[in-house]
Every structure is written in structure tokens, then in C-alpha cells.
Design an enzyme around this catalytic site. Structure first.
Site, mmCIF file in Angstrom:
data_model
loop_
_atom_site.group_PDB
_atom_site.id
_atom_site.type_symbol
_atom_site.label_atom_id
_atom_site.label_comp_id
_atom_site.label_asym_id
_atom_site.label_seq_id
_atom_site.Cartn_x
_atom_site.Cartn_y
_atom_site.Cartn_z
ATOM 1 N N HIS A 44 0.829 -1.200 0.000
ATOM 2 C CA HIS A 44 0.000 0.000 0.000
ATOM 3 C C HIS A 44 0.869 1.258 0.000
ATOM 4 C CE1 HIS A 44 1.166 -0.404 4.200
ATOM 5 N NE2 HIS A 44 1.091 0.907 4.219
ATOM 6 N N HIS A 129 5.742 6.727 -1.085
ATOM 7 C CA HIS A 129 6.600 5.558 -1.293
ATOM 8 C C HIS A 129 5.829 4.291 -0.980
ATOM 9 C CE1 HIS A 129 6.969 6.287 3.052
ATOM 10 N NE2 HIS A 129 7.251 5.004 3.173
HETATM 11 P P1 2AM Z 1 6.458 2.652 5.949
HETATM 12 O O1 2AM Z 1 5.917 1.816 4.844
HETATM 13 O O2 2AM Z 1 7.448 3.647 5.480
HETATM 14 O O3 2AM Z 1 6.916 1.834 7.119
HETATM 15 C C1 2AM Z 1 1.528 1.369 8.421
HETATM 16 O O4 2AM Z 1 2.466 1.243 9.431
HETATM 17 C C2 2AM Z 1 1.945 2.384 7.395
HETATM 18 O O5 2AM Z 1 2.085 3.661 8.005
HETATM 19 C C3 2AM Z 1 3.255 2.068 6.703
HETATM 20 O O6 2AM Z 1 3.093 2.330 5.327
HETATM 21 C C4 2AM Z 1 4.234 3.040 7.308
HETATM 22 O O7 2AM Z 1 5.220 3.530 6.458
HETATM 23 C C5 2AM Z 1 3.347 4.210 7.634
HETATM 24 N N1 2AM Z 1 3.899 5.052 8.691
HETATM 25 C C6 2AM Z 1 4.175 6.367 8.596
HETATM 26 N N2 2AM Z 1 4.614 6.844 9.746
HETATM 27 C C7 2AM Z 1 4.658 5.815 10.622
HETATM 28 C C8 2AM Z 1 5.054 5.686 11.981
HETATM 29 N N3 2AM Z 1 5.459 6.727 12.713
HETATM 30 N N4 2AM Z 1 4.990 4.464 12.532
HETATM 31 C C9 2AM Z 1 4.570 3.413 11.811
HETATM 32 N N5 2AM Z 1 4.168 3.471 10.535
HETATM 33 C C10 2AM Z 1 4.214 4.659 9.934
#
Ligand code: 2AM
Length: 186
Positions: A44, A129
Site C-alpha cells: 500500500h 513511497h
Molecule cells: P512505511 O511503509 O514507510 O513503514 C503502516 O504502518 C503504514 O504507516 C506504513 O506504510 C508506514 O510507512 C506508515 N507510517 C508512517 N509513519 C509511521 C510511523 N510513525 N509508525 C509506523 N508506521 C508509519
């Protein structure tokens, strides 16, 4: 009801990204054993991470998100390029780039809705991303070789017709994401 849900707003890119993920994993999985690959159904693009949220705040949030202006269904999107956070030689997250004209406006509209629903403003800039792999907790991997030649590379092109509010439950086997509410495009 009491308790908290860990929430985020995202666009599922399973249909678009499953093929590229499989190809990358086949080539690199055994060479980079320190990486954990994202389950294909979990692929996602996060528009906004909300984190732990009191259960009673969920319904008003959903009602506010329903009023967010959305692009027309079948909105075009491309997966292109990619990179690593915080940097290729010490990567904790490996991601593919996501390109779509409607993405930044939608993320802004979602952010505005979330603020109206009572959340503080997101301080970090929106960096679209699609995470395909993460290093094991507390570790990082040298992904410089993996990322060579990724710049400008077109992985897939397709379309998107909704965003959704997701709940994330962290488990040792990997996160379990469930859809709390769907917001179809026009
Ligand atoms: P990531 O893919 O870069 O890990 C669920 O955790 C989604 O929320 C993931 O896509 C994650 O990004 C994003 N996300 C953004 N900020 C976050 C945070 N502080 N902690 C965990 N997940 C975060």
C-alpha cells in the site's frame, strides 16, 4: 467501546505492485536475508499515518473522510524508481516510487480532514513511497547493489479507484491490516 486502534489512511497497490515485488524478491531474497518482504496483500501507499486512536474517535473520523474530494475512478498511477530509508548502504526500508498527479492533492485533502477531526498537523513532508521490504527490527542492510539501476525504472502502470482507512495490528509474524472504511473515487 473502549481501547485503541492503530490507524492509517492508504491506497492499496497490491494489483500493481505484486509482480514487481515478486521479481525483486526472487532476485534478491537470498542475497539479502536481513530483509523481511511485505506480504503482497499488504502492499500500500500511506497517505497519512494516524497511530493509536481511541475507538470512539474512529466513527467521526470516517464521517469526515467521506467528505474528502477524490479523483475520478480509474485514476492513473505509475510505479517508478525507488530507494531506501534512511540511505542505501544502511537501509531500514526499501521502497518503490509512486507517481500520480492526483496523489499530492488527495494527501492534502486527507490531511485537512484529519486536522478538522482534531488531530495535530503532520510535521513530516509527504514522501509517496511503496514499502516492499523492511530490515529486521533494529537492524539495517546494505541495499546499494539492490538499488543500482532503479532510478527512472518503470515497474508498472495501472489505476486506482479508492482509498481506505486501515487498522494495523502488530504481530510477531508481521502486521495484520484490515479495512475499517473504504472511500471510492468518483
Ligand atoms: P512505511 O511503509 O514507510 O513503514 C503502516 O504502518 C503504514 O504507516 C506504513 O506504510 C508506514 O510507512 C506508515 N507510517 C508512517 N509513519 C509511521 C510511523 N510513525 N509508525 C509506523 N508506521 C508509519
Amino acid at each position: 467501546m473502549s481501547g485503541e486502534w492503530r490507524l492509517f489512511v492508504a491506497v492499496s497497490l497490491e494489483a500493481l505492485a505484486a509482480g514487481p515485488l515478486e521479481a525483486i524478491r526472487t532476485e534478491w531474497g537470498s542475497r539479502l536475508p536481513g530483509l523481511r518482504w511485505v506480504e503482497r496483500s499488504n502492499l500500500h501507499l500511506t497517505l497519512r499515518f494516524l497511530g493509536e486512536t481511541a475507538r470512539e474517535r474512529v466513527e467521526p473520523l470516517v464521517r469526515r473522510l467521506e467528505r474528502v474530494e477524490r479523483p475520478a475512478a480509474g485514476a492513473p498511477v505509475r510505479l517508478a524508481g525507488g530507494g531506501a530509508f534512511p540511505q542505501p548502504a544502511r537501509a531500514r526500508v526499501i521502497w518503490l516510487g509512486v507517481e500520480a498527479e492526483w496523489l499530492a492533492p488527495l494527501a492534502r485533502a486527507v490531511e485537512a480532514a484529519i486536522r478538522e477531526a482534531g488531530w495535530p498537523a503532520e510535521e513530516r513532508p509527504f514522501q509517496p513511497h511503496l514499502t516492499v521490504a523492511r530490515a529486521r527490527r533494529g537492524e539495517s542492510v546494505d541495499a546499494a547493489g539492490l538499488l543500482e539501476g532503479w532510478q527512472g525504472r518503470l515497474w508498472a502502470a495501472g489505476s486506482v479507484s479508492e482509498f481506505a482507512l486501515y487498522r494495523s495490528q502488530l504481530r510477531p509474524a508481521g502486521p495484520l491490516y484490515t479495512v475499517v472504511a473504504r472511500f471510492p473515487f468518483r
